[in-house]
Design a protein around this motif. Structure first.
Motif, PDB file in Angstrom:
ATOM      1  N   SER A  26      39.420  73.046  35.091  1.00 52.25           N
ATOM      2  CA  SER A  26      40.582  72.910  34.207  1.00 52.25           C
ATOM      3  C   SER A  26      40.925  71.458  33.897  1.00 52.25           C
ATOM      4  CB  SER A  26      41.805  73.607  34.815  1.00 52.25           C
ATOM      5  OG  SER A  26      41.719  74.986  34.565  1.00 52.25           O
ATOM      6  N   PHE A  27      41.101  70.656  34.929  1.00 57.01           N
ATOM      7  CA  PHE A  27      41.539  69.270  34.690  1.00 57.01           C
ATOM      8  C   PHE A  27      40.722  68.242  35.443  1.00 57.01           C
ATOM      9  CE2 PHE A  27      45.355  72.051  34.447  1.00 57.01           C
ATOM     10  CZ  PHE A  27      45.593  71.928  33.084  1.00 57.01           C
ATOM     11  N   GLY A  28      39.654  68.653  36.117  1.00 58.37           N
ATOM     12  CA  GLY A  28      38.875  67.724  36.922  1.00 58.37           C
ATOM     13  C   GLY A  28      39.672  67.288  38.141  1.00 58.37           C
ATOM     14  N   ALA A  29      39.160  66.323  38.858  1.00 60.32           N
ATOM     15  CA  ALA A  29      39.851  65.711  40.001  1.00 60.32           C
ATOM     16  C   ALA A  29      39.164  64.367  40.207  1.00 60.32           C
ATOM     17  CB  ALA A  29      39.729  66.586  41.250  1.00 60.32           C
ATOM     18  N   THR A  30      39.963  63.341  40.465  1.00 60.17           N
ATOM     19  CA  THR A  30      39.456  61.970  40.476  1.00 60.17           C
ATOM     20  C   THR A  30      39.383  61.422  41.900  1.00 60.17           C
ATOM     21  OG1 THR A  30      40.361  61.662  38.286  1.00 60.17           O
ATOM     22  CG2 THR A  30      39.921  59.660  39.531  1.00 60.17           C
ATOM     23  N   PRO A  31      38.241  60.841  42.286  1.00 60.02           N
ATOM     24  CA  PRO A  31      38.138  60.279  43.639  1.00 60.02           C
ATOM     25  C   PRO A  31      39.183  59.187  43.878  1.00 60.02           C
ATOM     26  CG  PRO A  31      35.975  60.343  42.582  1.00 60.02           C
ATOM     27  CD  PRO A  31      36.985  60.689  41.532  1.00 60.02           C
ATOM     28  N   VAL A  32      39.552  59.032  45.141  1.00 63.87           N
ATOM     29  CA  VAL A  32      40.575  58.048  45.518  1.00 63.87           C
ATOM     30  C   VAL A  32      40.178  56.646  45.053  1.00 63.87           C
ATOM     31  CG1 VAL A  32      41.763  57.009  47.500  1.00 63.87           C
ATOM     32  CG2 VAL A  32      41.197  59.442  47.523  1.00 63.87           C
ATOM     33  N   GLU A  33      38.905  56.320  45.223  1.00 59.27           N
ATOM     34  CA  GLU A  33      38.457  54.978  44.836  1.00 59.27           C
ATOM     35  C   GLU A  33      38.719  54.714  43.344  1.00 59.27           C
ATOM     36  OE1 GLU A  33      34.477  54.149  46.259  1.00 59.27           O
ATOM     37  OE2 GLU A  33      34.267  52.534  44.783  1.00 59.27           O
ATOM     38  N   ILE A  34      38.589  55.736  42.542  1.00 56.90           N
ATOM     39  CA  ILE A  34      38.808  55.567  41.095  1.00 56.90           C
ATOM     40  C   ILE A  34      40.300  55.561  40.760  1.00 56.90           C
ATOM     41  CG2 ILE A  34      38.275  56.562  38.807  1.00 56.90           C
ATOM     42  CD1 ILE A  34      35.949  55.130  40.390  1.00 56.90           C
ATOM     43  N   GLN A  35      41.074  56.274  41.546  1.00 55.47           N
ATOM     44  CA  GLN A  35      42.529  56.178  41.346  1.00 55.47           C
ATOM     45  C   GLN A  35      42.969  54.728  41.578  1.00 55.47           C
ATOM     46  OE1 GLN A  35      44.703  59.186  43.614  1.00 55.47           O
ATOM     47  NE2 GLN A  35      42.934  60.532  43.524  1.00 55.47           N
ATOM     48  N   LYS A  36      42.362  54.101  42.599  1.00 54.06           N
ATOM     49  CA  LYS A  36      42.701  52.692  42.892  1.00 54.06           C
ATOM     50  C   LYS A  36      42.196  51.785  41.779  1.00 54.06           C
ATOM     51  CE  LYS A  36      42.561  53.027  47.931  1.00 54.06           C
ATOM     52  NZ  LYS A  36      41.561  53.074  48.996  1.00 54.06           N
ATOM     53  N   GLU A  37      41.004  52.085  41.307  1.00 58.03           N
ATOM     54  CA  GLU A  37      40.417  51.297  40.214  1.00 58.03           C
ATOM     55  C   GLU A  37      41.355  51.318  39.001  1.00 58.03           C
ATOM     56  OE1 GLU A  37      37.541  49.624  39.936  1.00 58.03           O
ATOM     57  OE2 GLU A  37      37.317  49.431  37.753  1.00 58.03           O
ATOM     58  N   GLN A  38      41.895  52.482  38.690  1.00 59.53           N
ATOM     59  CA  GLN A  38      42.795  52.584  37.543  1.00 59.53           C
ATOM     60  C   GLN A  38      44.051  51.737  37.756  1.00 59.53           C
ATOM     61  OE1 GLN A  38      44.384  56.477  36.472  1.00 59.53           O
ATOM     62  NE2 GLN A  38      44.724  55.786  34.376  1.00 59.53           N
ATOM     63  N   ARG A  39      44.562  51.773  38.970  1.00 67.60           N
ATOM     64  CA  ARG A  39      45.763  50.958  39.251  1.00 67.60           C
ATOM     65  C   ARG A  39      45.447  49.470  39.083  1.00 67.60           C
ATOM     66  NH1 ARG A  39      47.254  55.176  42.471  1.00 67.60           N
ATOM     67  NH2 ARG A  39      46.181  54.509  44.344  1.00 67.60           N
TER      68      ARG A  39
END
Ligand SMILES: Cc1ncc(COP(=O)(O)O)c(C=O)c1O
Length: 398
Positions: A26-39
């Motif tokens: 439905s919406f995927g899920a993003t690894p923690v490392e990439i959540q940090k990358e986005q920040r």
């Protein structure tokens, strides 16, 4: 029931440990490392917003387009970054002009939001929407090809084809369909919402007029990251939904298509900027990188389907060649059918609340029945499908 084992790779994600998450689709899920990358990208922006947007943003977006182009085999200049596949589909449909009586072909398994966009545009121009009914269960990919090609007439100008259908999870013979339809002069709008990261894409070789794909689903990039690919011969007539400075920027050595899509107003581009790191981060999770991820997820979806079909005593509704990393199954006959789309299915709520399982359950008319769809991503484990099978068997009294 004992909670299932988690995959050894689940620690890369921040998914709730108490949730058996079987709905990557439905919406995927993003690894923690990439959540940090986005920040990090957002911090870079806020560090000096003017320099970020005026001097740096174009270069960052170019790096993202290059990384994407390497992944889906196309010219980076033919890619536009958009927020999601719905936007990609709307961008094409609302740029095109139609004559009264022109036909737009669409299979009945199309995603409803995209179908809505077709209906809206068709009504505006007096075009006719031709719906092709695809059977489900289905025996082989050639059935889809025969039915869709039989729906083509002299008036067909556009066909919207899925790579993988949302309600039925069918991997469509999309490359062959593109070849046949484009060969007959019918432009194909490929809805590859389930595309990049799930199945190999070779856009230049395939030759579809338009392709849109979500990076936030199977690539696991942050939400709001997708691309739109427009074949060069169509670029002049395609404009973003938002008209902005790009319309009048001096051309220089670039195209109007580039200018228009690269600037549609101030917006958060951090999700797109995170795409190159996402590609690398995911590839490093298992030996063999992306081809191995796609194979792993396919094999796990197949295994999950087998486990569920065996336990529930149901037939697999399509051959393995039509399965990617999601699989839809029909619940045993006699179960509550006819619950309208958009109304929460009580079984979905029971699975969620009583067992902590996140899996879509819904009813649909083509054919009438009650369906559920499993997904398989690196963070999933075979045990989770056994757990779902037991929960369903208990709730259905099997
Ligand atoms: C086939 C298909 N098309 C389009 C979409 C829309 O994706 P988004 O909501 O990211 O625009 C989806 C979402 O699940 C889909 O499955």
């Amino acid at each position: 029931m004992q909670h299932p084992t988690r995959s050894g790779l689940a620690h890369h994600w921040s998914l709730d440990e108490n949730c058996v998450f079987l709905n990557h689709g439905s919406f995927g899920a993003t690894p923690v490392e990439i959540q940090k990358e986005q920040r990090t990208w957002q911090q870079k922006l806020e560090h000096e917003p003017v320099r970020f947007y005026e001097d740096l943003a174009m270069g960052f977006m170019e790096a993202t387009r290059s990384a994407l182009a390497g992944f889906v085999h196309c010219d980076p200049d033919d890619l536009a970054l958009v927020e999601n596949a719905t936007t990609g589909v709307n961008t094409i449909l609302r740029s095109l002009t139609f004559n009264e009586g022109d036909e737009i072909l669409v299979p009945d398994h199309a995603y409803q939001a995209c179908r809505n966009a077709i209906d809206f545009v068709a009504e505006r121009w007096g075009a006719v929407v031709v719906t092709v009914n695809i059977p489900f269960p289905i025996d082989e990919p050639s059935t889809v090809i025969d039915l869709i090609m039989a729906g083509v007439s002299e008036r067909t100008v556009l066909a919207m084809i899925d790579t993988v259908t949302s309600p039925t999870g069918l991997l469509m013979p999309f490359e062959r369909l593109v070849e046949l339809l484009e060969g007959k002069g019918v432009s194909v709008l490929l809805d590859a919402a389930h595309g990049i990261g799930m199945i190999p894409l070779h856009l230049d070789e395939m030759g579809a007029s338009y392709t849109t794909s979500n990076c936030h689903k199977w690539l696991c990039a942050p939400k709001g990251s997708a691309f739109l690919h427009v074949r060069k011969d169509h670029q002049e007539k395609i404009h973003p939904l938002t008209i902005s400075h790009g319309m009048t920027f001096p051309l220089g050595d670039t195209t109007r298509f580039r200018h228009e899509f690269d600037w549609t107003g101030t917006r958060d581009i951090s999700a797109w900027c995170s795409i190159p790191a996402t590609i690398d981060c995911m590839a490093e999770m298992i030996d063999g990188g992306w081809p191995a991820i796609m194979q792993h997820n396919h094999d796990l979806a197949m295994k999950g389907r087998e486990i569920l079909c065996d336990r529930l005593g149901i037939e697999a509704p399509c051959p393995e060649s039509m399965i990617s990393c999601i699989a839809t199954m029909m619940l045993p006959p006699g179960e509550l059918g006819g619950i309208p789309l958009h109304e929460p299915d009580p079984l979905h709520s029971v699975l969620q609340e009583k067992y902590g399982i996140q899996v879509p359950v819904w009813s649909w008319d083509s054919p009438k029945g009650r369906y559920f769809r499993i997904s398989a991503q690196l963070y999933n484990h075979e045990d989770e499908y056994h757990y779902l099978a037991e929960a369903l068997a208990t709730e259905l009294g099997l």
